[in-house]
Design a protein around this motif. Structure first.
Motif, PDB file in Angstrom:
ATOM      1  N   ASP A  65      52.632  38.027  64.612  1.00  0.00           N
ATOM      2  CA  ASP A  65      53.810  37.721  63.496  1.00  0.00           C
ATOM      3  C   ASP A  65      53.363  37.929  62.009  1.00  0.00           C
ATOM      4  OD1 ASP A  65      52.208  35.537  63.990  1.00  0.00           O
ATOM      5  OD2 ASP A  65      53.647  34.174  64.715  1.00  0.00           O
ATOM      6  N   VAL A  66      52.180  37.280  61.521  1.00  0.00           N
ATOM      7  CA  VAL A  66      51.789  37.164  60.384  1.00  0.00           C
ATOM      8  C   VAL A  66      50.225  37.659  60.411  1.00  0.00           C
ATOM      9  CG1 VAL A  66      51.746  34.827  60.529  1.00  0.00           C
ATOM     10  CG2 VAL A  66      51.700  35.669  58.054  1.00  0.00           C
ATOM     11  N   ILE A  67      49.987  38.211  59.015  1.00  0.00           N
ATOM     12  CA  ILE A  67      48.440  38.306  59.139  1.00  0.00           C
ATOM     13  C   ILE A  67      48.379  38.130  57.427  1.00  0.00           C
ATOM     14  CG2 ILE A  67      46.580  40.023  58.887  1.00  0.00           C
ATOM     15  CD1 ILE A  67      47.724  41.442  61.225  1.00  0.00           C
ATOM     16  N   SER A  68      47.207  37.256  57.353  1.00  0.00           N
ATOM     17  CA  SER A  68      46.856  36.712  55.790  1.00  0.00           C
ATOM     18  C   SER A  68      45.732  37.534  55.562  1.00  0.00           C
ATOM     19  CB  SER A  68      46.769  35.247  55.973  1.00  0.00           C
ATOM     20  OG  SER A  68      47.778  34.707  56.334  1.00  0.00           O
ATOM     21  N   PHE A  69      45.576  38.122  54.366  1.00  0.00           N
ATOM     22  CA  PHE A  69      44.243  38.528  53.799  1.00  0.00           C
ATOM     23  C   PHE A  69      44.015  37.717  52.315  1.00  0.00           C
ATOM     24  CE2 PHE A  69      45.892  42.378  56.127  1.00  0.00           C
ATOM     25  CZ  PHE A  69      44.848  42.235  56.778  1.00  0.00           C
ATOM     26  N   ALA A  70      43.156  36.612  52.548  1.00  0.00           N
ATOM     27  CA  ALA A  70      42.952  35.862  51.433  1.00  0.00           C
ATOM     28  C   ALA A  70      41.819  36.720  50.328  1.00  0.00           C
ATOM     29  CB  ALA A  70      42.450  34.528  51.647  1.00  0.00           C
ATOM     30  N   ILE A  71      42.190  36.675  49.147  1.00  0.00           N
ATOM     31  CA  ILE A  71      41.277  37.170  48.312  1.00  0.00           C
ATOM     32  C   ILE A  71      40.110  36.258  47.719  1.00  0.00           C
ATOM     33  CG2 ILE A  71      40.940  38.442  45.998  1.00  0.00           C
ATOM     34  CD1 ILE A  71      43.434  39.652  46.232  1.00  0.00           C
ATOM     35  N   GLU A  72      38.992  36.322  47.799  1.00  0.00           N
ATOM     36  CA  GLU A  72      38.197  35.404  47.261  1.00  0.00           C
ATOM     37  C   GLU A  72      37.228  35.991  46.584  1.00  0.00           C
ATOM     38  OE1 GLU A  72      36.172  33.387  50.858  1.00  0.00           O
ATOM     39  OE2 GLU A  72      38.219  33.291  52.002  1.00  0.00           O
ATOM     40  N   ASP A  73      37.469  36.424  45.272  1.00  0.00           N
ATOM     41  CA  ASP A  73      36.714  36.877  44.177  1.00  0.00           C
ATOM     42  C   ASP A  73      36.156  36.226  43.197  1.00  0.00           C
ATOM     43  OD1 ASP A  73      38.981  36.584  42.994  1.00  0.00           O
ATOM     44  OD2 ASP A  73      39.443  38.490  42.473  1.00  0.00           O
ATOM     45  N   ASP A  74      35.832  34.877  43.560  1.00  0.00           N
ATOM     46  CA  ASP A  74      35.293  33.940  42.329  1.00  0.00           C
ATOM     47  C   ASP A  74      33.857  34.401  41.999  1.00  0.00           C
ATOM     48  OD1 ASP A  74      37.417  32.287  42.389  1.00  0.00           O
ATOM     49  OD2 ASP A  74      36.704  30.903  43.573  1.00  0.00           O
ATOM     50  N   ASP A  75      33.246  34.960  42.904  1.00  0.00           N
ATOM     51  CA  ASP A  75      31.708  35.418  42.646  1.00  0.00           C
ATOM     52  C   ASP A  75      32.098  36.676  41.787  1.00  0.00           C
ATOM     53  OD1 ASP A  75      30.669  33.488  44.377  1.00  0.00           O
ATOM     54  OD2 ASP A  75      30.318  34.979  45.814  1.00  0.00           O
ATOM     55  N   ASP A  76      32.949  37.167  41.670  1.00  0.00           N
ATOM     56  CA  ASP A  76      33.039  38.545  40.668  1.00  0.00           C
ATOM     57  C   ASP A  76      33.419  37.846  39.345  1.00  0.00           C
ATOM     58  OD1 ASP A  76      32.786  40.347  42.892  1.00  0.00           O
ATOM     59  OD2 ASP A  76      34.761  40.487  43.173  1.00  0.00           O
ATOM     60  N   LEU A  77      33.926  36.799  38.931  1.00  0.00           N
ATOM     61  CA  LEU A  77      34.280  36.364  37.900  1.00  0.00           C
ATOM     62  C   LEU A  77      33.178  35.481  37.166  1.00  0.00           C
ATOM     63  CD1 LEU A  77      37.835  35.345  38.630  1.00  0.00           C
ATOM     64  CD2 LEU A  77      37.056  37.427  37.766  1.00  0.00           C
ATOM     65  N   ALA A  78      32.279  35.091  38.169  1.00  0.00           N
ATOM     66  CA  ALA A  78      31.117  34.015  37.537  1.00  0.00           C
ATOM     67  C   ALA A  78      30.648  34.222  36.387  1.00  0.00           C
ATOM     68  CB  ALA A  78      30.195  34.067  38.588  1.00  0.00           C
ATOM     69  N   GLY A  79      30.251  35.576  36.011  1.00  0.00           N
ATOM     70  CA  GLY A  79      29.627  35.860  34.525  1.00  0.00           C
ATOM     71  C   GLY A  79      30.718  35.772  33.503  1.00  0.00           C
ATOM     72  N   LEU A  80      31.627  35.748  33.793  1.00  0.00           N
ATOM     73  CA  LEU A  80      32.858  35.617  32.799  1.00  0.00           C
ATOM     74  C   LEU A  80      32.857  34.402  31.936  1.00  0.00           C
ATOM     75  CD1 LEU A  80      35.673  37.657  34.252  1.00  0.00           C
ATOM     76  CD2 LEU A  80      34.240  38.670  32.722  1.00  0.00           C
ATOM     77  N   PRO A  81      33.028  34.228  30.471  1.00  0.00           N
ATOM     78  CA  PRO A  81      33.283  32.875  30.041  1.00  0.00           C
ATOM     79  C   PRO A  81      34.510  32.321  30.421  1.00  0.00           C
ATOM     80  CG  PRO A  81      32.984  34.779  28.334  1.00  0.00           C
ATOM     81  CD  PRO A  81      33.098  35.340  29.623  1.00  0.00           C
ATOM     82  N   GLU A  82      34.346  31.075  30.314  1.00  0.00           N
ATOM     83  CA  GLU A  82      35.587  30.261  30.923  1.00  0.00           C
ATOM     84  C   GLU A  82      36.930  30.604  30.393  1.00  0.00           C
ATOM     85  OE1 GLU A  82      37.607  27.890  33.379  1.00  0.00           O
ATOM     86  OE2 GLU A  82      35.323  28.340  33.583  1.00  0.00           O
ATOM     87  N   GLU A  83      36.915  30.818  29.016  1.00  0.00           N
ATOM     88  CA  GLU A  83      38.166  31.100  28.250  1.00  0.00           C
ATOM     89  C   GLU A  83      38.784  32.376  28.706  1.00  0.00           C
ATOM     90  OE1 GLU A  83      34.672  32.069  25.454  1.00  0.00           O
ATOM     91  OE2 GLU A  83      35.423  30.277  26.697  1.00  0.00           O
ATOM     92  N   VAL A  84      37.862  33.527  29.161  1.00  0.00           N
ATOM     93  CA  VAL A  84      38.354  34.670  29.776  1.00  0.00           C
ATOM     94  C   VAL A  84      38.796  34.506  31.155  1.00  0.00           C
ATOM     95  CG1 VAL A  84      37.656  36.885  30.263  1.00  0.00           C
ATOM     96  CG2 VAL A  84      36.940  36.028  28.438  1.00  0.00           C
ATOM     97  N   ARG A  85      38.057  33.577  31.965  1.00  0.00           N
ATOM     98  CA  ARG A  85      38.646  33.430  33.330  1.00  0.00           C
ATOM     99  C   ARG A  85      40.004  32.767  33.334  1.00  0.00           C
ATOM    100  NH1 ARG A  85      34.181  30.686  36.515  1.00  0.00           N
ATOM    101  NH2 ARG A  85      33.158  30.177  34.609  1.00  0.00           N
ATOM    102  N   ALA A  86      40.237  31.766  32.419  1.00  0.00           N
ATOM    103  CA  ALA A  86      41.444  30.999  32.507  1.00  0.00           C
ATOM    104  C   ALA A  86      42.591  31.877  32.289  1.00  0.00           C
ATOM    105  CB  ALA A  86      41.433  29.975  31.341  1.00  0.00           C
ATOM    106  N   GLU A  87      42.449  33.007  31.695  1.00  0.00           N
ATOM    107  CA  GLU A  87      43.704  33.970  31.168  1.00  0.00           C
ATOM    108  C   GLU A  87      43.736  35.100  32.130  1.00  0.00           C
ATOM    109  OE1 GLU A  87      43.720  35.344  27.402  1.00  0.00           O
ATOM    110  OE2 GLU A  87      43.001  33.621  26.458  1.00  0.00           O
ATOM    111  N   LEU A  88      42.846  35.162  33.174  1.00  0.00           N
ATOM    112  CA  LEU A  88      43.127  35.965  34.240  1.00  0.00           C
ATOM    113  C   LEU A  88      44.112  35.408  35.545  1.00  0.00           C
ATOM    114  CD1 LEU A  88      39.545  37.270  34.626  1.00  0.00           C
ATOM    115  CD2 LEU A  88      41.407  38.642  33.519  1.00  0.00           C
ATOM    116  N   PRO A  89      44.858  36.340  35.977  1.00  0.00           N
ATOM    117  CA  PRO A  89      45.845  35.705  36.945  1.00  0.00           C
ATOM    118  C   PRO A  89      44.967  35.447  38.365  1.00  0.00           C
ATOM    119  CG  PRO A  89      45.939  38.285  36.829  1.00  0.00           C
ATOM    120  CD  PRO A  89      45.087  37.610  35.514  1.00  0.00           C
ATOM    121  N   VAL A  90      45.391  34.335  38.966  1.00  0.00           N
ATOM    122  CA  VAL A  90      44.869  33.870  40.112  1.00  0.00           C
ATOM    123  C   VAL A  90      45.316  34.870  41.157  1.00  0.00           C
ATOM    124  CG1 VAL A  90      44.505  31.928  41.887  1.00  0.00           C
ATOM    125  CG2 VAL A  90      44.495  31.377  39.284  1.00  0.00           C
TER     126      VAL A  90
END
Length: 157
Positions: A65-90
Motif C-alpha cells: 500500500d505505501v512505501i517510505s524512503f526517508a532521506i537521512e543526509d545529516d552527515d552530508d551537512l556536518a561540515g557546513l556552518p550552522e547559519e548555512v545549514r539553517a537556510e537549507l530545506p529539510v
C-alpha cells in the motif's frame, strides 16, 4: 512544507485525493512541528509499479500500500556552518502510495477511501520522520499519534 506530488496512475488519482493528501500531510507536519522549509515528494502509482518497487527495494514480490524512503543526509551537512545549514530545506524523503490498494483496503476494512488514504499518508509520513513499529512501545507511540492526527482531520474509524 513543500510537497511535490506526482501522479503515475494514468488519471486514476482524483482531484479530491490530491487535495486531501496535502491537507493530511500539512496537519501531520504541524502536529510533529516539522520545519516550514521541509520538502518531500508524494507519488501515486498503480499496483504493478509499487510491486516492482517493493520487490527491488524490500525484496518482497507483491504489491503493497505505501512505501517510505526517508532521506537521512545529516552527515552530508556536518561540515557546513550552522547559519548555512539553517537556510537549507529539510528533505524528508519520498512516499509512494498505490491508489489500487486504497480502493482494495477501504473495501476490505469497510471504511471510506478517504480514511484509507489518510491512514496511508500519516503512516508513511511518520516513517519519514523517524517513527517505526518494530518494538511494542514504539508501535503504541506511532499508532496513537497516527489516530490523533486522523481524528483531528475527521478521518476516524
Amino acid at each position: 512544507m513543500e510537497i511535490q506530488l506526482r501522479d503515475h496512475t494514468d488519471g486514476k488519482l482524483t482531484r479530491d485525493q490530491s487535495e486531501l493528501s496535502k491537507r493530511v500531510l500539512e496537519q501531520a507536519a504541524q502536529k510533529l512541528a516539522v520545519p516550514s522549509n521541509a520538502e518531500m515528494s508524494l507519488t501515486f502509482v498503480l499496483n504493478p509499479e509499487i510491486r516492482e518497487l517493493n520487490r527491488d527495494y524490500r525484496g518482497v514480490d507483491r504489491a503493497t500500500d505505501v512505501i517510505s524512503f526517508a532521506i537521512e543526509d545529516d552527515d552530508d551537512l556536518a561540515g557546513l556552518p550552522e547559519e548555512v545549514r539553517a537556510e537549507l530545506p529539510v528533505e524528508l524523503g519520498d512516499l509512494i502510495i498505490s491508489v489500487d490498494k486504497i480502493e482494495e483496503q477501504a473495501l476490505f476494512l469497510n471504511h471510506s477511501e478517504e480514511r484509507e488514504l489518510g491512514y496511508l499518508l500519516v503512516h508513511g509520513f511518520l516513517h519519514l520522520n523517524g517513527y517505526d513499529h518494530e518494538e511494542s512501545d514504539d508501535e503504541q507511540e506511532m499508532f496513537t499519534l497516527q489516530e490523533e492526527i486522523l481524528d483531528e482531520l475527521g478521518l476516524s474509524r
